[in-house]
Write an enzyme that holds these catalytic residues in place. Structure first.
Site, PDB file in Angstrom:
ATOM      1  N   SER A  61      -3.167   2.177  -8.148  1.00 26.11           N
ATOM      2  CA  SER A  61      -2.092   2.968  -7.998  1.00 26.11           C
ATOM      3  C   SER A  61      -1.132   2.734  -8.986  1.00 26.11           C
ATOM      4  O   SER A  61      -0.130   3.414  -9.004  1.00 26.11           O
ATOM      5  CB  SER A  61      -1.313   2.578  -6.723  1.00 26.11           C
ATOM      6  OG  SER A  61      -2.076   3.487  -5.772  1.00 26.11           O
ATOM      7  N   LYS A  64       0.238   5.734 -10.958  1.00 26.76           N
ATOM      8  CA  LYS A  64       0.622   6.740 -10.331  1.00 26.76           C
ATOM      9  C   LYS A  64       2.108   7.059 -11.183  1.00 26.76           C
ATOM     10  O   LYS A  64       2.605   8.039 -11.505  1.00 26.76           O
ATOM     11  CB  LYS A  64       1.156   6.554  -8.959  1.00 26.76           C
ATOM     12  CG  LYS A  64      -0.089   6.885  -8.121  1.00 26.76           C
ATOM     13  CD  LYS A  64       0.137   6.409  -6.771  1.00 26.76           C
ATOM     14  CE  LYS A  64      -1.463   6.820  -5.967  1.00 26.76           C
ATOM     15  NZ  LYS A  64      -1.804   5.634  -5.026  1.00 26.76           N
ATOM     16  N   TYR A 189      -8.218  12.328 -10.076  1.00 25.19           N
ATOM     17  CA  TYR A 189      -7.653  11.154  -9.711  1.00 25.19           C
ATOM     18  C   TYR A 189      -8.638   9.818  -9.618  1.00 25.19           C
ATOM     19  O   TYR A 189      -8.023   8.755  -9.833  1.00 25.19           O
ATOM     20  CB  TYR A 189      -7.069  11.721  -8.037  1.00 25.19           C
ATOM     21  CG  TYR A 189      -6.579  10.353  -7.452  1.00 25.19           C
ATOM     22  CD1 TYR A 189      -5.290  10.053  -7.476  1.00 25.19           C
ATOM     23  CD2 TYR A 189      -7.364   9.818  -6.492  1.00 25.19           C
ATOM     24  CE1 TYR A 189      -4.836   9.002  -6.770  1.00 25.19           C
ATOM     25  CE2 TYR A 189      -6.799   8.713  -5.596  1.00 25.19           C
ATOM     26  CZ  TYR A 189      -5.559   8.352  -5.925  1.00 25.19           C
ATOM     27  OH  TYR A 189      -5.005   7.183  -5.145  1.00 25.19           O
ATOM     28  N   TYR A 241       4.776   0.824  -1.769  1.00 25.02           N
ATOM     29  CA  TYR A 241       4.428   1.469  -0.382  1.00 25.02           C
ATOM     30  C   TYR A 241       5.340   1.177   0.668  1.00 25.02           C
ATOM     31  O   TYR A 241       6.527   1.077   0.358  1.00 25.02           O
ATOM     32  CB  TYR A 241       2.809   1.193   0.006  1.00 25.02           C
ATOM     33  CG  TYR A 241       1.862   1.373  -1.296  1.00 25.02           C
ATOM     34  CD1 TYR A 241       1.886   2.425  -1.923  1.00 25.02           C
ATOM     35  CD2 TYR A 241       1.394   0.182  -1.475  1.00 25.02           C
ATOM     36  CE1 TYR A 241       0.819   2.455  -2.555  1.00 25.02           C
ATOM     37  CE2 TYR A 241       0.267   0.053  -2.480  1.00 25.02           C
ATOM     38  CZ  TYR A 241       0.084   1.235  -3.220  1.00 25.02           C
ATOM     39  OH  TYR A 241      -0.651   1.354  -4.247  1.00 25.02           O
ATOM     40  N   VAL A 259      -4.228  -1.462  -5.603  1.00 28.32           N
ATOM     41  CA  VAL A 259      -5.295  -2.214  -4.979  1.00 28.32           C
ATOM     42  C   VAL A 259      -6.369  -3.198  -5.849  1.00 28.32           C
ATOM     43  O   VAL A 259      -7.165  -4.010  -5.346  1.00 28.32           O
ATOM     44  CB  VAL A 259      -6.070  -1.376  -3.864  1.00 28.32           C
ATOM     45  CG1 VAL A 259      -5.108  -0.937  -2.851  1.00 28.32           C
ATOM     46  CG2 VAL A 259      -6.749  -0.253  -4.535  1.00 28.32           C
TER      47      VAL A 259
END
Ligand code: GLN
Length: 305
Positions: A61, A64, A189, A241, A259
């Site tokens: 992530s 992002k 992605y 998050y 992760v």
């Protein structure tokens, strides 16, 4: 300072056994939970590092914010904002953030999966492979490391098993928020999440955000200043998050976790930090990584609050 980092890694090492390796992407379960590294670049061009700062892991992530930067560079803030919102979801990174009858762009957050999948459609390129390649190129440029590559095994592992991400993408398609072929968008992605980096790469990327878009050492402008503010603000509220509030209280700087066990922290005007320890808490954040940032923040007064 190197000694301080060694000390922090020693003090936090017990936490590497408290979390669990991500196993919903089978290839990630092969990581070594003992790996623990940190790399810092400071505004006076100093580099400090300790532990396994050279080991590679997948960005997951942490791509992002780079995806968001590229979407901003390709389209400008207004257009990106029309497609993907900025409010924290307060939910897990793979939550189906869907309420009753409607899904609106304001419900999408660029730091969680659904928003990131939507952002793949905003970046420019003839094909989705070309879009990914442009993202990889930007990652290399921000990290000042032309040898950054895709981890093919992790990419294939995630592509094979990514049912939840497929569900999220099909929901976006149902509500007209993506119009292209779902598998093409997902392929971009999954590749994006599987870019292989180390702590030094994350520290350099973090430094460009801390330094308002300028590269470390050379000072070269890599992206406009207002995009750094935009991305940092979202990292502050959503980068960890549904653990972002707790992280803001304990560490107090914009950051992004993945992760794969990496965390990129941005200390505005002062530092870019890359940390790696693959054992995760239930929210998908590196347990020892957060602990180390907490100690570092206390020692060096890093919190912006
Ligand atoms: N590739 C991961 C996924 O989509 C990224 C999630 C993460 O790093 N939190 O599930």
């Amino acid at each position: 300072m190197d000694e301080l980092l060694e000390q922090i890694l020693r003090d936090c090492h017990p936490y590497t056994t408290e979390g669990k390796l991500a196993n919903y992407i089978p290839e990630l379960a092969k990581a070594n939970p003992d790996d623990f590294g940190i790399y810092i670049i400071s505004s006076d061009d100093r580099i400090n590092r300790a532990g396994d700062y050279n080991k590679t892991f997948t960005i997951q992530s942490i791509v992002k914010p780079i995806l968001l930067l590229l979407a901003l560079m390709d389209n400008g803030i207004e257009t990106v904002r029309e497609h993907v919102g900025v409010e924290a979801t307060g939910k897990p990174f793979d939550a189906i953030n869907y309420s009753e009858q409607s899904l609106l762009s304001d419900h999408l957050n660029p730091m969680v999966n659904m928003g990131a999948i939507a952002m793949c459609t905003l970046i420019k390129g003839e094909s989705y492979l070309e879009r990914f390649e442009r993202l990889l190129e930007l990652t290399r440029k921000l990290a000042g490391n032309p040898s950054i590559q895709l981890d093919e095994a992790v990419y294939l592992s995630e592509k094979r098993t990514g049912s939840k991400n497929r569900a999220l993408a099909y929901l976006l398609k149902t509500y007209g928020m993506i119009t292209d072929d779902v598998e093409d968008v997902l392929d971009c992605y999954f590749r994006a999440c599987s870019i292989k980096v180390n702590c030094a790469d994350l520290a350099k990327i973090g430094y460009t955000l801390a330094n308002h878009g300028r590269a470390p050492f050379s000072g070269e402008r890599l992206f406009p200043e207002q995009y750094a503010s935009y991305v940092n603000a979202i990292l502050m509220t959503c980068g960890m998050y549904d653990g972002s509030g707790e992280f803001a209280v304990k560490v107090g700087v914009p950051a992004k976790s993945g992760v794969g066990g990496g965390i990129m922290a941005v200390v505005p005007t002062r530092m870019g930090i890359g940390i790696f320890s693959p054992a995760l808490d239930q929210k998908g954040n590196s347990v020892a990584g957060i602990k180390a940032l907490e100690l570092l923040s206390k020692k060096l007064y890093l919190s912006i609050f």
